[in-house]
Design a protein around this motif. Structure first.
Motif, PDB file in Angstrom:
ATOM      1  N   GLU A  71      22.084 -46.477  25.906  1.00  0.00           N
ATOM      2  CA  GLU A  71      20.636 -46.399  25.534  1.00  0.00           C
ATOM      3  C   GLU A  71      20.097 -47.463  24.731  1.00  0.00           C
ATOM      4  OE1 GLU A  71      19.975 -42.436  23.984  1.00  0.00           O
ATOM      5  OE2 GLU A  71      21.368 -41.421  25.399  1.00  0.00           O
ATOM      6  N   PHE A  72      21.103 -48.336  24.146  1.00  0.00           N
ATOM      7  CA  PHE A  72      20.652 -49.146  23.099  1.00  0.00           C
ATOM      8  C   PHE A  72      21.010 -50.810  23.629  1.00  0.00           C
ATOM      9  CE2 PHE A  72      22.518 -45.571  20.658  1.00  0.00           C
ATOM     10  CZ  PHE A  72      21.358 -45.007  20.350  1.00  0.00           C
ATOM     11  N   LYS A  73      20.202 -51.577  22.812  1.00  0.00           N
ATOM     12  CA  LYS A  73      20.348 -52.849  23.043  1.00  0.00           C
ATOM     13  C   LYS A  73      21.080 -53.661  21.941  1.00  0.00           C
ATOM     14  CE  LYS A  73      15.895 -53.789  25.607  1.00  0.00           C
ATOM     15  NZ  LYS A  73      14.674 -54.742  25.611  1.00  0.00           N
ATOM     16  N   ALA A  74      20.936 -53.172  21.022  1.00  0.00           N
ATOM     17  CA  ALA A  74      21.466 -53.628  19.777  1.00  0.00           C
ATOM     18  C   ALA A  74      21.706 -52.489  18.751  1.00  0.00           C
ATOM     19  CB  ALA A  74      21.163 -54.748  19.258  1.00  0.00           C
ATOM     20  N   ILE A  75      23.009 -52.528  17.612  1.00  0.00           N
ATOM     21  CA  ILE A  75      23.222 -51.581  16.785  1.00  0.00           C
ATOM     22  C   ILE A  75      23.345 -52.025  15.510  1.00  0.00           C
ATOM     23  CG2 ILE A  75      23.926 -49.805  18.562  1.00  0.00           C
ATOM     24  CD1 ILE A  75      26.253 -51.417  16.201  1.00  0.00           C
ATOM     25  N   ALA A  76      23.252 -51.427  14.522  1.00  0.00           N
ATOM     26  CA  ALA A  76      23.920 -51.768  13.262  1.00  0.00           C
ATOM     27  C   ALA A  76      24.355 -50.716  12.260  1.00  0.00           C
ATOM     28  CB  ALA A  76      22.813 -52.681  12.645  1.00  0.00           C
ATOM     29  N   ILE A  77      25.401 -50.822  11.491  1.00  0.00           N
ATOM     30  CA  ILE A  77      25.755 -49.744  10.731  1.00  0.00           C
ATOM     31  C   ILE A  77      25.678 -50.337   9.165  1.00  0.00           C
ATOM     32  CG2 ILE A  77      27.730 -48.307   9.818  1.00  0.00           C
ATOM     33  CD1 ILE A  77      28.593 -48.242  12.934  1.00  0.00           C
ATOM     34  N   PHE A  78      24.870 -49.780   8.337  1.00  0.00           N
ATOM     35  CA  PHE A  78      24.618 -50.380   7.069  1.00  0.00           C
ATOM     36  C   PHE A  78      25.743 -49.487   6.133  1.00  0.00           C
ATOM     37  CE2 PHE A  78      21.211 -51.500   9.150  1.00  0.00           C
ATOM     38  CZ  PHE A  78      20.407 -52.402   8.670  1.00  0.00           C
ATOM     39  N   TYR A  79      26.309 -50.122   5.245  1.00  0.00           N
ATOM     40  CA  TYR A  79      27.294 -49.358   4.450  1.00  0.00           C
ATOM     41  C   TYR A  79      27.335 -50.189   2.916  1.00  0.00           C
ATOM     42  CZ  TYR A  79      30.967 -51.886   6.655  1.00  0.00           C
ATOM     43  OH  TYR A  79      31.606 -53.145   7.303  1.00  0.00           O
ATOM     44  N   ASP A  80      27.760 -49.492   1.942  1.00  0.00           N
ATOM     45  CA  ASP A  80      27.735 -50.126   0.451  1.00  0.00           C
ATOM     46  C   ASP A  80      29.312 -50.301   0.309  1.00  0.00           C
ATOM     47  OD1 ASP A  80      27.053 -50.802  -1.903  1.00  0.00           O
ATOM     48  OD2 ASP A  80      26.409 -48.894  -2.899  1.00  0.00           O
ATOM     49  N   ILE A  81      29.544 -51.536  -0.256  1.00  0.00           N
ATOM     50  CA  ILE A  81      30.964 -51.642  -0.720  1.00  0.00           C
ATOM     51  C   ILE A  81      31.176 -52.556  -1.767  1.00  0.00           C
ATOM     52  CG2 ILE A  81      31.825 -51.688   1.967  1.00  0.00           C
ATOM     53  CD1 ILE A  81      31.861 -54.571   1.843  1.00  0.00           C
ATOM     54  N   THR A  82      32.474 -52.349  -2.448  1.00  0.00           N
ATOM     55  CA  THR A  82      32.671 -53.467  -3.327  1.00  0.00           C
ATOM     56  C   THR A  82      33.912 -54.385  -2.783  1.00  0.00           C
ATOM     57  OG1 THR A  82      32.429 -51.630  -4.906  1.00  0.00           O
ATOM     58  CG2 THR A  82      33.764 -53.440  -5.641  1.00  0.00           C
ATOM     59  N   LEU A  83      33.463 -55.738  -2.925  1.00  0.00           N
ATOM     60  CA  LEU A  83      34.359 -56.657  -2.617  1.00  0.00           C
ATOM     61  C   LEU A  83      35.236 -57.111  -3.899  1.00  0.00           C
ATOM     62  CD1 LEU A  83      32.014 -58.626  -0.271  1.00  0.00           C
ATOM     63  CD2 LEU A  83      33.626 -57.168   0.602  1.00  0.00           C
ATOM     64  N   LYS A  84      36.568 -56.522  -4.015  1.00  0.00           N
ATOM     65  CA  LYS A  84      37.151 -56.920  -4.985  1.00  0.00           C
ATOM     66  C   LYS A  84      37.766 -58.431  -5.094  1.00  0.00           C
ATOM     67  CE  LYS A  84      39.199 -52.510  -5.390  1.00  0.00           C
ATOM     68  NZ  LYS A  84      39.975 -51.489  -5.045  1.00  0.00           N
ATOM     69  N   GLU A  85      37.767 -59.127  -3.832  1.00  0.00           N
ATOM     70  CA  GLU A  85      38.289 -60.538  -4.024  1.00  0.00           C
ATOM     71  C   GLU A  85      37.281 -61.464  -4.458  1.00  0.00           C
ATOM     72  OE1 GLU A  85      36.690 -59.521   0.132  1.00  0.00           O
ATOM     73  OE2 GLU A  85      37.918 -58.635  -1.216  1.00  0.00           O
ATOM     74  N   LYS A  86      35.852 -61.079  -4.245  1.00  0.00           N
ATOM     75  CA  LYS A  86      34.741 -61.517  -4.649  1.00  0.00           C
ATOM     76  C   LYS A  86      34.148 -61.197  -6.203  1.00  0.00           C
ATOM     77  CE  LYS A  86      33.253 -64.019  -0.559  1.00  0.00           C
ATOM     78  NZ  LYS A  86      32.673 -64.966  -0.516  1.00  0.00           N
ATOM     79  N   GLN A  87      34.607 -60.023  -6.506  1.00  0.00           N
ATOM     80  CA  GLN A  87      34.185 -59.248  -7.804  1.00  0.00           C
ATOM     81  C   GLN A  87      32.619 -58.776  -7.527  1.00  0.00           C
ATOM     82  OE1 GLN A  87      35.678 -61.543 -10.868  1.00  0.00           O
ATOM     83  NE2 GLN A  87      37.675 -60.729 -10.496  1.00  0.00           N
ATOM     84  N   THR A  88      32.345 -58.298  -6.319  1.00  0.00           N
ATOM     85  CA  THR A  88      30.884 -58.131  -6.360  1.00  0.00           C
ATOM     86  C   THR A  88      30.378 -56.704  -5.522  1.00  0.00           C
ATOM     87  OG1 THR A  88      28.680 -58.850  -5.750  1.00  0.00           O
ATOM     88  CG2 THR A  88      30.591 -59.550  -4.107  1.00  0.00           C
ATOM     89  N   ASP A  89      29.487 -56.105  -5.626  1.00  0.00           N
ATOM     90  CA  ASP A  89      29.009 -55.369  -4.640  1.00  0.00           C
ATOM     91  C   ASP A  89      28.248 -55.970  -3.500  1.00  0.00           C
ATOM     92  OD1 ASP A  89      29.992 -52.924  -6.159  1.00  0.00           O
ATOM     93  OD2 ASP A  89      28.442 -52.980  -7.318  1.00  0.00           O
ATOM     94  N   ALA A  90      28.213 -55.113  -2.423  1.00  0.00           N
ATOM     95  CA  ALA A  90      27.694 -55.834  -1.161  1.00  0.00           C
ATOM     96  C   ALA A  90      27.138 -54.634  -0.414  1.00  0.00           C
ATOM     97  CB  ALA A  90      28.580 -56.801  -0.499  1.00  0.00           C
ATOM     98  N   VAL A  91      26.080 -55.077   0.328  1.00  0.00           N
ATOM     99  CA  VAL A  91      25.673 -54.302   1.485  1.00  0.00           C
ATOM    100  C   VAL A  91      26.304 -55.054   2.603  1.00  0.00           C
ATOM    101  CG1 VAL A  91      23.837 -53.526   3.128  1.00  0.00           C
ATOM    102  CG2 VAL A  91      23.472 -53.411   0.744  1.00  0.00           C
TER     103      VAL A  91
END
Length: 134
Positions: A71-91
């Protein structure tokens, strides 16, 4: 990748609102349907667990997207993470486009300043297709 851009343009402002209002958000998904419209993908409510782990929610969203992939042409899943190796939060945004056979995870690093997300650098990592596979 116009379908993916359409998803980002419509869904990312909502993610920014969630970060501003709550400082975090549960994973969510959007898709471009075969009519070219962006729609939100809703997972089944888990009556036994009001606060599931984000990895569980992502798994359920992937399952729902795979089940309805025709039913889809494209999809996206958004989630909130903490990247320890870069010491930052990210979407993080897992995206797939059916016709172009593309899969990436986009990362949008951010920091909270006076209760609002300020986005810093962004990058992408190529992924293997998970949703649009036979």
């Amino acid at each position: 990748m116009t379908e993916v851009q359409k998803i980002l343009d419509i869904t990312f402002p909502f993610v920014e609102i969630l970060l501003t209002d709550y400082g975090e958000f549960y994973p969510l998904a959007s898709a471009v349907n075969n009519n070219g419209e962006v729609e939100q993908i809703v997972r089944e409510e888990d009556e036994e667990n009001d606060f599931p782990k984000s990895s569980t929610v992502i798994g359920e969203l992937k399952k729902e997207l795979r089940w309805n992939r025709n039913e889809f042409k494209a999809i996206a899943i958004f989630y909130d993470i903490t990247l320890k190796e870069k010491q930052t939060d990210a979407v993080a945004v897992l995206v797939e486009q059916k016709e172009e056979k593309l899969a990436y995870t986009f990362f949008y690093a951010y920091k909270m300043v006076e209760g609002k997300p300020i986005f810093l650098e962004s990058w992408k990592v190529e992924k293997e297709m998970e949703i649009f596979v036979d």
